[in-house]
Write a protein that holds these residues in place. Structure first.
Motif, mmCIF file in Angstrom:
data_model
loop_
_atom_site.group_PDB
_atom_site.id
_atom_site.type_symbol
_atom_site.label_atom_id
_atom_site.label_comp_id
_atom_site.label_asym_id
_atom_site.label_seq_id
_atom_site.Cartn_x
_atom_site.Cartn_y
_atom_site.Cartn_z
ATOM 1 N N GLU A 1 72.468 -7.643 78.907
ATOM 2 C CA GLU A 1 72.548 -8.810 79.777
ATOM 3 C C GLU A 1 74.002 -9.180 80.011
ATOM 4 O O GLU A 1 74.838 -9.069 79.109
ATOM 5 C CB GLU A 1 71.796 -9.980 79.156
ATOM 6 N N LYS A 2 74.275 -9.654 81.235
ATOM 7 C CA LYS A 2 75.636 -10.045 81.605
ATOM 8 C C LYS A 2 76.189 -11.046 80.589
ATOM 9 O O LYS A 2 75.493 -11.960 80.163
ATOM 10 C CB LYS A 2 75.610 -10.660 83.010
ATOM 11 N N HIS A 3 77.433 -10.850 80.206
ATOM 12 C CA HIS A 3 78.163 -11.694 79.255
ATOM 13 C C HIS A 3 77.588 -11.625 77.839
ATOM 14 O O HIS A 3 77.822 -12.529 77.048
ATOM 15 C CB HIS A 3 78.226 -13.142 79.729
ATOM 16 N N ALA A 4 76.828 -10.582 77.526
ATOM 17 C CA ALA A 4 76.295 -10.403 76.172
ATOM 18 C C ALA A 4 76.648 -8.996 75.693
ATOM 19 O O ALA A 4 75.851 -8.078 75.822
ATOM 20 C CB ALA A 4 74.787 -10.624 76.153
ATOM 21 N N PRO A 5 77.852 -8.810 75.154
ATOM 22 C CA PRO A 5 78.279 -7.481 74.720
ATOM 23 C C PRO A 5 77.374 -6.928 73.619
ATOM 24 O O PRO A 5 76.784 -7.683 72.846
ATOM 25 C CB PRO A 5 79.694 -7.691 74.196
ATOM 26 N N PHE A 6 77.295 -5.622 73.568
ATOM 27 C CA PHE A 6 76.443 -4.928 72.607
ATOM 28 C C PHE A 6 77.278 -3.827 71.963
ATOM 29 O O PHE A 6 77.910 -3.039 72.671
ATOM 30 C CB PHE A 6 75.237 -4.318 73.346
ATOM 31 N N GLU B 1 77.187 10.933 70.486
ATOM 32 C CA GLU B 1 78.617 11.247 70.581
ATOM 33 C C GLU B 1 79.093 12.092 69.403
ATOM 34 O O GLU B 1 80.152 12.681 69.455
ATOM 35 C CB GLU B 1 79.455 9.969 70.675
ATOM 36 N N LEU B 2 78.330 12.097 68.308
ATOM 37 C CA LEU B 2 78.655 12.881 67.117
ATOM 38 C C LEU B 2 80.034 12.532 66.549
ATOM 39 O O LEU B 2 80.721 13.375 65.998
ATOM 40 C CB LEU B 2 78.573 14.391 67.414
ATOM 41 N N GLN B 3 80.437 11.291 66.705
ATOM 42 C CA GLN B 3 81.745 10.857 66.203
ATOM 43 C C GLN B 3 81.549 9.561 65.424
ATOM 44 O O GLN B 3 81.552 8.483 65.993
ATOM 45 C CB GLN B 3 82.720 10.640 67.359
ATOM 46 N N ASN B 4 81.399 9.676 64.103
ATOM 47 C CA ASN B 4 81.090 8.493 63.315
ATOM 48 C C ASN B 4 82.314 7.651 62.971
ATOM 49 O O ASN B 4 82.214 6.700 62.224
ATOM 50 C CB ASN B 4 80.311 8.865 62.052
ATOM 51 N N HIS B 5 83.447 7.985 63.526
ATOM 52 C CA HIS B 5 84.655 7.202 63.266
ATOM 53 C C HIS B 5 84.874 6.107 64.312
ATOM 54 O O HIS B 5 85.841 5.357 64.215
ATOM 55 C CB HIS B 5 85.887 8.107 63.177
ATOM 56 N N VAL B 6 83.990 6.019 65.310
ATOM 57 C CA VAL B 6 84.113 4.959 66.323
ATOM 58 C C VAL B 6 82.777 4.256 66.524
ATOM 59 O O VAL B 6 81.707 4.813 66.245
ATOM 60 C CB VAL B 6 84.595 5.500 67.694
ATOM 61 N N LEU B 7 82.846 3.031 66.992
ATOM 62 C CA LEU B 7 81.702 2.293 67.504
ATOM 63 C C LEU B 7 81.956 2.085 68.988
ATOM 64 O O LEU B 7 83.101 2.090 69.436
ATOM 65 C CB LEU B 7 81.563 0.945 66.797
ATOM 66 N N THR B 8 80.903 1.895 69.766
ATOM 67 C CA THR B 8 81.047 1.749 71.210
ATOM 68 C C THR B 8 80.544 0.384 71.652
ATOM 69 O O THR B 8 79.424 -0.008 71.331
ATOM 70 C CB THR B 8 80.282 2.868 71.946
ATOM 71 N N ALA C 1 83.864 0.537 75.732
ATOM 72 C CA ALA C 1 85.077 0.760 74.939
ATOM 73 C C ALA C 1 84.711 1.312 73.578
ATOM 74 O O ALA C 1 83.796 0.802 72.921
ATOM 75 C CB ALA C 1 85.856 -0.549 74.777
ATOM 76 N N ASP C 2 85.404 2.351 73.160
ATOM 77 C CA ASP C 2 85.238 2.902 71.813
ATOM 78 C C ASP C 2 86.286 2.266 70.912
ATOM 79 O O ASP C 2 87.461 2.179 71.272
ATOM 80 C CB ASP C 2 85.444 4.415 71.816
ATOM 81 N N PHE C 3 85.833 1.838 69.718
ATOM 82 C CA PHE C 3 86.704 1.215 68.730
ATOM 83 C C PHE C 3 86.623 1.983 67.432
ATOM 84 O O PHE C 3 85.590 2.557 67.099
ATOM 85 C CB PHE C 3 86.259 -0.222 68.444
#
Length: 185
Positions: free
Chosen positions: A107-112, A78-85, A135-137
């Motif tokens: 895996e279902k119900h195990a966010p990464f 993504e070349l955008q180091n100001h967000v995590l996904t 989601a980008d944060f």
């Protein structure tokens, strides 16, 4: 919105669809929240968006992604180091993320959470469609001043993108006039 992997999404405004321009690599994505506000499709998920709005590090983008069985996206950054996904698997598939040479099963119900500046690719080796919330944060190492500056810049960039096509139409029309456009030179 209704997911139809073969033909994209139905019942979703065209402006809310996000997909690579040439190939989808078995993926389809619908944006629920983009450019600091809910999309038309996001109206179908008000409680989900309220959760993200309440987060101390609000999202830049929130999307639902579907990936067909037996497909893999090409590695990209993504070349955008100001967000995590965040990738939150919702159902189906033997899906995962390839990050460089490492493999992370989703895996279902195990966010990464992924630093998407690293080359990565989603895949689905299973027999069923795989669905994810993506989601980008804001990166947690950003200061409040940096978040404010990036927010202002991204909002300005959004206005430029929205107006760019209108500006090009005006320039094309002016070029087709009989008057010389010396004031533009």
């Amino acid at each position: 919105p209704t997911f139809f992997i073969e033909s994209g999404f139905t019942d979703t405004p065209k402006a809310d669809l996000v997909a690579p321009p040439k190939k989808t690599y078995g993926r389809a994505t619908v944006a629920l929240h983009a450019h600091f506000r809910p999309t038309a499709a996001g109206a179908d998920f008000p409680e989900l968006l309220r959760l993200f709005d309440a987060a101390p590090i609000g999202p830049r983008h929130v999307s639902l992604m579907a990936q067909k069985p037996g497909t893999r996206a090409p590695p990209h950054s993504e070349l955008q180091n100001h967000v995590l996904t965040l990738y939150a698997p919702l159902s189906g598939g033997d899906a995962g993320l390839q990050i460089g040479s490492a493999d992370a099963k989703l895996e279902k119900h195990a966010p990464f959470v992924l630093d998407s500046t690293f080359k990565h690719a989603t895949y689905n080796n299973g027999n069923d469609d795989a669905f994810f919330l993506v989601a980008d944060f804001w990166h947690p190492d950003l200061s409040p001043t940096e978040v404010d500056a990036l927010t202002a810049f991204l909002k300005l960039d959004e206005q430029f993108i929205l107006r760019r096509s209108q500006s090009l139409d005006v320039v094309r029309a002016l070029r087709n006039t009989e008057r010389p456009l010396t004031f533009l030179e």
